[in-house]
Design a protein around this motif. Structure first.
Motif, PDB file in Angstrom:
ATOM      1  N   ASN A  62       0.841  -1.188   0.000  1.00 22.77           N
ATOM      2  CA  ASN A  62       0.000   0.000   0.000  1.00 22.77           C
ATOM      3  C   ASN A  62       0.885   1.251   0.000  1.00 22.77           C
ATOM      4  OD1 ASN A  62      -1.891   1.992   0.410  1.00 22.77           O
ATOM      5  ND2 ASN A  62      -2.953   0.917   2.063  1.00 22.77           N
ATOM      6  N   GLN A  63       0.884   1.986  -1.106  1.00 23.79           N
ATOM      7  CA  GLN A  63       1.714   3.182  -1.250  1.00 23.79           C
ATOM      8  C   GLN A  63       1.277   4.278  -0.282  1.00 23.79           C
ATOM      9  OE1 GLN A  63       4.309   3.174  -3.256  1.00 23.79           O
ATOM     10  NE2 GLN A  63       4.943   5.253  -2.843  1.00 23.79           N
ATOM     11  N   GLU A  64      -0.019   4.418  -0.049  1.00 23.44           N
ATOM     12  CA  GLU A  64      -0.521   5.447   0.862  1.00 23.44           C
ATOM     13  C   GLU A  64      -0.079   5.160   2.301  1.00 23.44           C
ATOM     14  OE1 GLU A  64      -4.713   5.871   0.432  1.00 23.44           O
ATOM     15  OE2 GLU A  64      -4.571   6.420  -1.693  1.00 23.44           O
ATOM     16  N   TYR A  65      -0.072   3.907   2.674  1.00 22.18           N
ATOM     17  CA  TYR A  65       0.377   3.532   4.013  1.00 22.18           C
ATOM     18  C   TYR A  65       1.854   3.886   4.188  1.00 22.18           C
ATOM     19  CZ  TYR A  65       1.245   0.740   8.181  1.00 22.18           C
ATOM     20  OH  TYR A  65       1.596   0.342   9.447  1.00 22.18           O
ATOM     21  N   LEU A  66       2.658   3.593   3.180  1.00 24.87           N
ATOM     22  CA  LEU A  66       4.083   3.925   3.221  1.00 24.87           C
ATOM     23  C   LEU A  66       4.273   5.430   3.329  1.00 24.87           C
ATOM     24  CD1 LEU A  66       7.042   3.087   3.001  1.00 24.87           C
ATOM     25  CD2 LEU A  66       6.798   3.169   0.511  1.00 24.87           C
ATOM     26  N   GLU A  67       3.500   6.171   2.558  1.00 26.10           N
ATOM     27  CA  GLU A  67       3.579   7.627   2.610  1.00 26.10           C
ATOM     28  C   GLU A  67       3.215   8.134   4.009  1.00 26.10           C
ATOM     29  OE1 GLU A  67       1.140  11.385   0.788  1.00 26.10           O
ATOM     30  OE2 GLU A  67       1.442   9.644  -0.517  1.00 26.10           O
ATOM     31  N   GLY A  68       2.194   7.550   4.607  1.00 35.45           N
ATOM     32  CA  GLY A  68       1.790   7.950   5.958  1.00 35.45           C
ATOM     33  C   GLY A  68       2.880   7.687   6.987  1.00 35.45           C
ATOM     34  N   ILE A  69       3.542   6.544   6.865  1.00 33.61           N
ATOM     35  CA  ILE A  69       4.640   6.231   7.796  1.00 33.61           C
ATOM     36  C   ILE A  69       5.762   7.243   7.643  1.00 33.61           C
ATOM     37  CG2 ILE A  69       6.469   4.570   8.323  1.00 33.61           C
ATOM     38  CD1 ILE A  69       4.542   2.348   7.558  1.00 33.61           C
ATOM     39  N   ILE A  70       6.140   7.521   6.395  1.00 33.95           N
ATOM     40  CA  ILE A  70       7.234   8.470   6.150  1.00 33.95           C
ATOM     41  C   ILE A  70       6.873   9.841   6.675  1.00 33.95           C
ATOM     42  CG2 ILE A  70       8.515   9.656   4.324  1.00 33.95           C
ATOM     43  CD1 ILE A  70       8.289   7.027   2.703  1.00 33.95           C
ATOM     44  N   ARG A  71       5.661  10.282   6.409  1.00 31.47           N
ATOM     45  CA  ARG A  71       5.250  11.609   6.872  1.00 31.47           C
ATOM     46  C   ARG A  71       5.207  11.674   8.386  1.00 31.47           C
ATOM     47  NH1 ARG A  71      -0.079  12.335   4.413  1.00 31.47           N
ATOM     48  NH2 ARG A  71      -0.097  14.296   5.531  1.00 31.47           N
ATOM     49  N   GLU A  73       6.955   9.795  10.580  1.00 33.49           N
ATOM     50  CA  GLU A  73       8.300   9.699  11.160  1.00 33.49           C
ATOM     51  C   GLU A  73       9.120  10.969  10.940  1.00 33.49           C
ATOM     52  OE1 GLU A  73       9.618   7.209  13.039  1.00 33.49           O
ATOM     53  OE2 GLU A  73       7.646   6.269  12.993  1.00 33.49           O
ATOM     54  N   LEU A  74       8.960  11.587   9.785  1.00 31.48           N
ATOM     55  CA  LEU A  74       9.755  12.768   9.461  1.00 31.48           C
ATOM     56  C   LEU A  74       9.049  14.072   9.792  1.00 31.48           C
ATOM     57  CD1 LEU A  74      11.290  11.635   6.060  1.00 31.48           C
ATOM     58  CD2 LEU A  74      12.327  11.543   8.320  1.00 31.48           C
ATOM     59  N   GLY A  75       7.784  13.996  10.170  1.00 30.37           N
ATOM     60  CA  GLY A  75       7.036  15.200  10.527  1.00 30.37           C
ATOM     61  C   GLY A  75       6.718  16.059   9.312  1.00 30.37           C
TER      62      GLY A  75
END
Length: 96
Positions: A62-71, A73-75
């Motif tokens: 899931n690309q959206e899930y990955l994007e959510g994790i990155i956002r 973690e990095l704020g």
């Protein structure tokens, strides 16, 4: 009579050594406690590994899930998006 006393002293010494000796019962109980604590830590780590593997599978699928994790973690934030950071009181007090 004399042999009975010597025999009793020897038996007492052996029992004392079995209980309090270098590898006696007290040491055995201590090692059992340490083993149980390590087994508990191992179970917790196994749960954490399973959780991380599940999170990795979700991130791959899931690309959206990955994007959510990155956002998270990095704020980071998207354009036009407001980010609110809410800290837990326990976490704040533990850092002090």
């Amino acid at each position: 009579m004399r042999y009975a006393i010597i025999f009793t002293v020897i038996i007492c010494a052996i029992v004392f050594y079995i209980i309090f000796g270098h590898n006696g019962m007290l040491k055995y109980n201590e090692l059992v406690t340490v083993r149980q604590s390590y087994e508990e830590r191992l179970r917790e780590m196994d749960k954490e590994i399973a959780e991380k593997e599940r999170e990795l599978e979700l991130a791959i699928k899931n690309q959206e899930y990955l994007e959510g994790i990155i956002r998270r973690e990095l704020g980071l934030q998207k354009v036009g998006e407001d980010v609110y950071i809410i800290e837990d009181n326990k976490t704040t007090e533990e850092k002090k």
